[in-house]
Structure formats: C-alpha cells, structure tokens
Design a protein around this motif. Structure first.
Motif, PDB file in Angstrom:
ATOM      1  N   TYR A  90     -27.652  13.882  19.151  1.00 17.75           N
ATOM      2  CA  TYR A  90     -27.010  15.182  18.990  1.00 17.75           C
ATOM      3  C   TYR A  90     -27.881  16.170  18.230  1.00 17.75           C
ATOM      4  CZ  TYR A  90     -24.158  18.832  16.885  1.00 17.75           C
ATOM      5  OH  TYR A  90     -23.691  20.046  16.465  1.00 17.75           O
ATOM      6  N   ALA A  91     -27.871  17.404  18.709  1.00 16.72           N
ATOM      7  CA  ALA A  91     -28.359  18.553  17.946  1.00 16.72           C
ATOM      8  C   ALA A  91     -27.559  19.759  18.417  1.00 16.72           C
ATOM      9  CB  ALA A  91     -29.849  18.785  18.153  1.00 16.72           C
ATOM     10  N   PRO A  92     -27.239  20.700  17.521  1.00 15.37           N
ATOM     11  CA  PRO A  92     -26.402  21.844  17.894  1.00 15.37           C
ATOM     12  C   PRO A  92     -27.111  22.784  18.868  1.00 15.37           C
ATOM     13  CG  PRO A  92     -26.533  21.559  15.506  1.00 15.37           C
ATOM     14  CD  PRO A  92     -27.583  20.700  16.103  1.00 15.37           C
ATOM     15  N   ASP A  93     -26.327  23.594  19.548  1.00 15.19           N
ATOM     16  CA  ASP A  93     -26.898  24.636  20.410  1.00 15.19           C
ATOM     17  C   ASP A  93     -27.574  25.707  19.561  1.00 15.19           C
ATOM     18  OD1 ASP A  93     -25.621  23.985  23.248  1.00 15.19           O
ATOM     19  OD2 ASP A  93     -24.071  23.700  21.733  1.00 15.19           O
ATOM     20  N   ILE A  94     -26.932  26.065  18.462  1.00 17.75           N
ATOM     21  CA  ILE A  94     -27.512  26.987  17.485  1.00 17.75           C
ATOM     22  C   ILE A  94     -27.671  26.210  16.187  1.00 17.75           C
ATOM     23  CG2 ILE A  94     -27.199  29.125  16.186  1.00 17.75           C
ATOM     24  CD1 ILE A  94     -25.452  30.140  18.497  1.00 17.75           C
ATOM     25  N   SER A  95     -28.911  26.001  15.758  1.00 21.59           N
ATOM     26  CA  SER A  95     -29.205  25.156  14.599  1.00 21.59           C
ATOM     27  C   SER A  95     -29.772  25.997  13.462  1.00 21.59           C
ATOM     28  CB  SER A  95     -30.220  24.071  14.976  1.00 21.59           C
ATOM     29  OG  SER A  95     -29.702  23.246  15.993  1.00 21.59           O
ATOM     30  N   ILE A  96     -29.245  25.777  12.261  1.00 18.29           N
ATOM     31  CA  ILE A  96     -29.634  26.579  11.103  1.00 18.29           C
ATOM     32  C   ILE A  96     -30.147  25.691   9.981  1.00 18.29           C
ATOM     33  CG2 ILE A  96     -28.803  28.180   9.325  1.00 18.29           C
ATOM     34  CD1 ILE A  96     -26.600  29.012  11.306  1.00 18.29           C
ATOM     35  N   LEU A  97     -31.327  26.014   9.484  1.00 12.52           N
ATOM     36  CA  LEU A  97     -31.857  25.409   8.257  1.00 12.52           C
ATOM     37  C   LEU A  97     -31.997  26.529   7.240  1.00 12.52           C
ATOM     38  CD1 LEU A  97     -33.117  23.061   6.627  1.00 12.52           C
ATOM     39  CD2 LEU A  97     -35.333  23.741   7.575  1.00 12.52           C
ATOM     40  N   ILE A  98     -31.164  26.487   6.200  1.00 11.61           N
ATOM     41  CA  ILE A  98     -31.138  27.582   5.230  1.00 11.61           C
ATOM     42  C   ILE A  98     -32.328  27.495   4.276  1.00 11.61           C
ATOM     43  CG2 ILE A  98     -29.783  28.719   3.429  1.00 11.61           C
ATOM     44  CD1 ILE A  98     -27.305  27.353   4.673  1.00 11.61           C
ATOM     45  N   ASN A  99     -32.526  26.333   3.671  1.00 17.72           N
ATOM     46  CA  ASN A  99     -33.563  26.152   2.662  1.00 17.72           C
ATOM     47  C   ASN A  99     -33.753  24.666   2.423  1.00 17.72           C
ATOM     48  OD1 ASN A  99     -31.374  25.340   0.899  1.00 17.72           O
ATOM     49  ND2 ASN A  99     -31.008  27.498   0.480  1.00 17.72           N
ATOM     50  N   LEU A 100     -34.788  24.330   1.685  1.00 13.80           N
ATOM     51  CA  LEU A 100     -35.054  22.946   1.318  1.00 13.80           C
ATOM     52  C   LEU A 100     -35.576  22.884  -0.115  1.00 13.80           C
ATOM     53  CD1 LEU A 100     -36.859  21.624   4.538  1.00 13.80           C
ATOM     54  CD2 LEU A 100     -34.655  20.823   3.673  1.00 13.80           C
ATOM     55  N   SER A 101     -35.050  21.947  -0.870  1.00  7.25           N
ATOM     56  CA  SER A 101     -35.581  21.600  -2.181  1.00  7.25           C
ATOM     57  C   SER A 101     -35.264  20.130  -2.410  1.00  7.25           C
ATOM     58  CB  SER A 101     -34.962  22.479  -3.280  1.00  7.25           C
ATOM     59  OG  SER A 101     -33.564  22.306  -3.332  1.00  7.25           O
ATOM     60  N   PRO A 102     -35.953  19.461  -3.331  1.00 12.63           N
ATOM     61  CA  PRO A 102     -35.736  18.014  -3.506  1.00 12.63           C
ATOM     62  C   PRO A 102     -34.278  17.674  -3.791  1.00 12.63           C
ATOM     63  CG  PRO A 102     -37.719  18.713  -4.648  1.00 12.63           C
ATOM     64  CD  PRO A 102     -37.030  19.974  -4.197  1.00 12.63           C
ATOM     65  N   ASP A 103     -33.704  16.780  -2.985  1.00 12.89           N
ATOM     66  CA  ASP A 103     -32.323  16.359  -3.143  1.00 12.89           C
ATOM     67  C   ASP A 103     -32.129  15.060  -2.373  1.00 12.89           C
ATOM     68  OD1 ASP A 103     -29.787  16.588  -4.177  1.00 12.89           O
ATOM     69  OD2 ASP A 103     -29.062  18.006  -2.674  1.00 12.89           O
ATOM     70  N   HIS A 104     -31.255  14.208  -2.848  1.00 17.24           N
ATOM     71  CA  HIS A 104     -30.931  12.936  -2.170  1.00 17.24           C
ATOM     72  C   HIS A 104     -32.183  12.091  -1.906  1.00 17.24           C
ATOM     73  CE1 HIS A 104     -26.947  14.506  -1.753  1.00 17.24           C
ATOM     74  NE2 HIS A 104     -27.310  15.458  -0.912  1.00 17.24           N
ATOM     75  N   LEU A 105     -33.171  12.174  -2.789  1.00 13.41           N
ATOM     76  CA  LEU A 105     -34.412  11.426  -2.547  1.00 13.41           C
ATOM     77  C   LEU A 105     -34.193   9.929  -2.672  1.00 13.41           C
ATOM     78  CD1 LEU A 105     -37.087  13.683  -4.273  1.00 13.41           C
ATOM     79  CD2 LEU A 105     -36.036  13.870  -2.012  1.00 13.41           C
ATOM     80  N   ASP A 106     -33.179   9.512  -3.443  1.00 13.68           N
ATOM     81  CA  ASP A 106     -32.878   8.081  -3.522  1.00 13.68           C
ATOM     82  C   ASP A 106     -32.398   7.552  -2.180  1.00 13.68           C
ATOM     83  OD1 ASP A 106     -30.589   9.650  -3.695  1.00 13.68           O
ATOM     84  OD2 ASP A 106     -29.504   8.206  -4.943  1.00 13.68           O
ATOM     85  N   ARG A 107     -31.759   8.394  -1.389  1.00 16.68           N
ATOM     86  CA  ARG A 107     -31.248   7.997  -0.077  1.00 16.68           C
ATOM     87  C   ARG A 107     -32.347   8.017   0.990  1.00 16.68           C
ATOM     88  NH1 ARG A 107     -26.520   7.611   3.189  1.00 16.68           N
ATOM     89  NH2 ARG A 107     -27.300   7.441   5.319  1.00 16.68           N
ATOM     90  N   HIS A 108     -33.268   8.959   0.896  1.00 16.32           N
ATOM     91  CA  HIS A 108     -34.278   9.145   1.946  1.00 16.32           C
ATOM     92  C   HIS A 108     -35.660   8.637   1.555  1.00 16.32           C
ATOM     93  CE1 HIS A 108     -31.477  11.428   4.404  1.00 16.32           C
ATOM     94  NE2 HIS A 108     -31.158  12.131   3.333  1.00 16.32           N
ATOM     95  N   GLY A 109     -35.812   8.147   0.337  1.00 17.37           N
ATOM     96  CA  GLY A 109     -37.083   7.576  -0.079  1.00 17.37           C
ATOM     97  C   GLY A 109     -38.008   8.554  -0.749  1.00 17.37           C
ATOM     98  N   ASN A 110     -38.176   9.716  -0.141  1.00 18.56           N
ATOM     99  CA  ASN A 110     -39.043  10.762  -0.687  1.00 18.56           C
ATOM    100  C   ASN A 110     -38.740  12.070   0.043  1.00 18.56           C
ATOM    101  OD1 ASN A 110     -40.362  10.520   1.840  1.00 18.56           O
ATOM    102  ND2 ASN A 110     -41.761   8.988   1.000  1.00 18.56           N
ATOM    103  N   MET A 111     -39.461  13.119  -0.321  1.00 19.22           N
ATOM    104  CA  MET A 111     -39.198  14.423   0.282  1.00 19.22           C
ATOM    105  C   MET A 111     -39.486  14.412   1.780  1.00 19.22           C
ATOM    106  SD  MET A 111     -37.976  17.288  -0.721  1.00 19.22           S
ATOM    107  CE  MET A 111     -37.728  18.931  -0.011  1.00 19.22           C
ATOM    108  N   ALA A 112     -40.507  13.672   2.185  1.00 16.86           N
ATOM    109  CA  ALA A 112     -40.834  13.603   3.613  1.00 16.86           C
ATOM    110  C   ALA A 112     -39.685  13.003   4.407  1.00 16.86           C
ATOM    111  CB  ALA A 112     -42.110  12.786   3.814  1.00 16.86           C
ATOM    112  N   GLY A 113     -39.058  11.961   3.867  1.00 18.95           N
ATOM    113  CA  GLY A 113     -37.924  11.350   4.545  1.00 18.95           C
ATOM    114  C   GLY A 113     -36.733  12.289   4.623  1.00 18.95           C
TER     115      GLY A 113
END
Length: 458
Positions: A175-198
C-alpha cells in the motif's frame, strides 16, 4: 465499518492471525467477523485477551495462516523481532497491519496519506476538515482517531485521509496513498527502527508506485527523500516555510501562502494555525487539497474555519492575564520547541518518559522560559540539562503539582503575555496511558484553578 468481503475471496478460506489486541486490531477482528473471515487472536497481555477467543501464537505454525496482522506497536525488527514475527517469517507468511488489509480489499479507493515526525495529526485533521467543508465525501482515521477498518464504507467517489506512522508504514508491503505527504523528519522512534536510516526507509514506503508526492524541504533528511523520489513515477510538489519556491508551495516569513509564486492567502488570519509549524501544516494541507481538485476558495474557507486539534497548543483558559495552553501532544524535542518558539514568557511544564536525543531544538528557545516545572521519569535528566543552560526550574514530580506551582508563580509575577504551557517534550507512558489522558488531566486541573475567561476556548 469497512466491508472486507472482497478480501475473503482472496484468502480462499485461510484464516488471519491477529496479534496485539488494541484499537486497530480489535477493528480488524470486528471487520473480519462481519465479513466471515476466520481470525485467530493473541496478545501477550492476559487482560487484553480476556473474553476473546485466543490461541498462543508465539510458537504456532504460521503456514496455516494467509496473513499475520501485527499491531503497529509490536517490534518488527528492533530492538528484536517479536516471537510471532519470527514464526511468520519462518513460514513465509506475509506480515501486515490494518492499513494494508484496507488496501488489499479496496485497492482502487482514493486515499491521502500523511506522515512525518511532527505535525501529522494537525495536517491530517486539517485536510479532513477542508474536504468536509468543501462537500467532498471523506473520512479521517488511521493513526489518529478511528482505526482504518472502523471507518464508514464510502462510495467509489469517496476519499480516505490516513495519518500514517512509521510503524504502520513498516507493515504495508504494497500500500501507498494516491496523494502522499511527508511533512518533516527528525530523529524519533530510533529504538524501533534501529537508526535514522531505518526510520527514513519506513517513511519512504509512502511514496511507492504512482500518484502525487508532497514533501517538505525544511530539514536535511526530508530534502534527501525529495531527491530520492524526484525521478520516480510520482508527481512531486515541494513545500517550504523557510525559503521561497518558484515551483511548489511555500509560506513567506510573514505568513503569506504562495503556490508557484502566486499569492494565495494570508495565514495570519487563521487563529488556530498560528506559528511557522502550523503554517507548514497549512501549506501541506493546501497542496494535498489542490491535488485532490478542491477549489482554492473552498480551501481558504476550510483553513479559516479549522477549529484546531485537541492537545496541540489549545488555549484552555485566560485568567488574570495569564493564558493556559495544553500542548500535551508535543511528545518530543522538536514538537515542544515549536511551542517554546511561539510564546514568551513561558512557565513551562515539561517531562515524562524521555526519548533519545536530548533537547537541542528546545534549547534554542529557552530564553522564552521564565521558569520550568519538571515531571515524570525525565525530571532529573531535564534538571541536569536546564542547570547547564542556566534556566531556572523546579522539580515538581507530577503534573498536578507542576500546574499549581506554575499557576502560583505566573499569577504572582503578572508578566505581560505570560503563558502556563504544558508542552512536555516527552512521551506520557510513565504516568499516563497516553498523551490524550495527560492533556485531559491538565485541562481538568486548569479549570479548577483558573475558570475560563469570556472568549477563551475550553
């Protein structure tokens, strides 16, 4: 409720394993039951299993299941995969969330998806409000409000607006939306994803396939994502509140919304969308609604009438010249910094369950903080930090004590434009069930201390 009967035909009688019995997966259970799809349920918490037909799936043979529908909060990869994840992977069983089930069932229904580290809920709610006021058949949910499968079944002309977390996007293999929005990015949930790249990799799932990509350019990581998808099958619309764009949507330093250099609207007229962070949300919503085909005049009407988002810089009371503001949704450094930037002077209530990375964004606006009142597990960490910054603080421990202390000091000092601000910069899980419960507790306590003045929003 979303009709899953079309999915039943695809599954050919094989059951779905449903693990994690909170809001989204309980909606999965109810929707599957209504469609006649067999489910097998499990949750590690015995209280969550009570009264439900469950089976311990931690050691199950997943070859019998068509899908594993995993609650987004259950670890997929980090800090280590949950046992059911390992069992499903061993059997080659696809691992999904409710959003993916929605897509598998109704792949042609139009969706708008919003993700980012901060501003997701405001932008999602704002888009939903604009569509509603413009007369567009629509429904809002996902990571905000109603779970996706609890939403009403719209017609083929309807539009679903989904807030999408990185956890959910990790569990959407197609799945991906027809209209997709990425507002911003900053370090968050790194324990869940391993690192910023994840973390970024999970967020980028929103841009697979064709459609429209709306991306903020006001942080380095989002600019990198914009570069990565610039030559893909998606039409891209850049958005910025920090620099002028010849092509794309931008907001000037004094709040003028522009589309391809054409002046559209003065956002300072929107009382519930004050501050640069809210202007970014407004610009994202404008771009999405334009892509959806909404008239400019209808978008402006929606922006002006937006009531605001609960627990996000809501003015609760004005008492003897002091404004009391609930910003409980500010669960990280960057979100809290947006509030600290907006007000001055501030009697700041902060703390809770600390996240990684410290408070470098908040640090930029500590000159606005008259005094900080610290609560929760992060109290000592924040005290050490504020001491180094020479910002006065009080260890209050709990929210009720912090509010009383902040209220007393603010009323005594009677500074012009003073605010008592709950903007914790931390998660709520040490003392509250969620940020909503924390915000509601603050509102209740403020109303006891400071009755709303005429014209204040409760």
């Amino acid at each position: 409720m979303i009709d899953l009967k079309p999915l039943k035909l695809q599954l050919k009688g094989r059951p779905i394993a449903v693990v994690g019995l909170a809001r989204s997966n309980m909606a999965v259970y109810e929707a599957c039951k209504a469609a006649g799809i067999e489910t097998v349920l499990w949750d590690d918490n015995a209280a969550a299993r009570e009264g439900l037909p469950t089976e311990d799936l931690t050691k199950a043979d997943f070859s019998r299941f068509s899908l594993l529908c995993l609650a987004p909060g259950i670890p997929l990869t980090h800090p280590q995969p949950h046992p059911v994840v390992l069992q499903a992977q061993k059997a080659g069983c696809p691992i999904v969330c409710d959003i993916e089930l929605f897509h598998l069932t109704h792949p042609k229904i139009k969706t708008i998806g919003i993700t980012g580290t901060n501003g997701k809920s405001t932008t999602t709610s704002l888009i939903g409000h604009i569509l509603k006021t413009a007369g567009v058949e629509s429904s809002v949910g996902g990571n905000i409000g109603e779970a996706s499968l609890s939403l009403p079944q719209l017609s083929d002309k309807g539009v679903y607006v989904f807030e999408l977390s990185s956890y959910q996007l990790d569990l959407c293999p197609t799945y991906a939306p027809d209209i997709s929005i990425l507002i911003n990015l900053s370090p968050d949930h790194l324990d869940r994803h391993g690192n910023m790249a994840g973390y970024i990799t999970a967020k980028k799932n929103i841009f697979r396939g064709v459609g429209t990509a709306i991306i903020g350019l006001d942080d380095e990581w989002s600019r990198q994502v914009y570069g990565d998808i610039a030559n893909t099958a998606r039409r891209d619309i850049p958005v910025s509140c920090l620099k002028s764009l010849i092509e794309g949507v931008c907001v000037t330093a004094d709040g003028i919304l522009k589309d391809n250099s054409r002046e559209i609207f003065d956002l300072k007229q929107c009382k519930t969308l004050q501050g640069q962070h809210n202007w970014q949300n407004a610009a994202m919503a404008y771009a999405a609604c334009i892509a959806q085909g909404v008239a400019v005049s209808a978008i402006i009407a929606g922006l002006k009438s937006f009531p605001g988002l609960a627990h996000r810089q809501n003015i609760i009371a004005l008492h003897n010249g002091v404004t009391y503001i609930n910003d409980s949704k500010a669960t990280n450094d960057q979100a809290a910094a947006m509030a600290l930037r907006t007000y001055n002077p501030i009697y700041w209530i902060a703390g809770g369950k600390a996240k990684d990375g410290g408070y470098p964004d908040c640090e930029q606006y500590l000159s606005h903080v008259r005094h900080a009142f610290l609560i929760g597990d992060a109290q000592e960490k924040m005290a050490t930090w504020l001491e180094k910054q020479k910002t006065p603080f009080t260890r209050a421990g709990t929210l009720d004590k912090a509010l009383v202390a902040a209220h007393d000091m603010a009323q005594k000092e009677k500074l012009e434009n003073a605010v008592v601000l709950l903007s914790p910069a931390c998660a709520s899980f040490d003392q509250f069930k969620n940020f909503e419960q924390r915000g509601e507790a603050f509102v209740d306590q403020v109303k006891k201390l400071a009755p709303c003045a005429k014209g204040a929003r409760a």
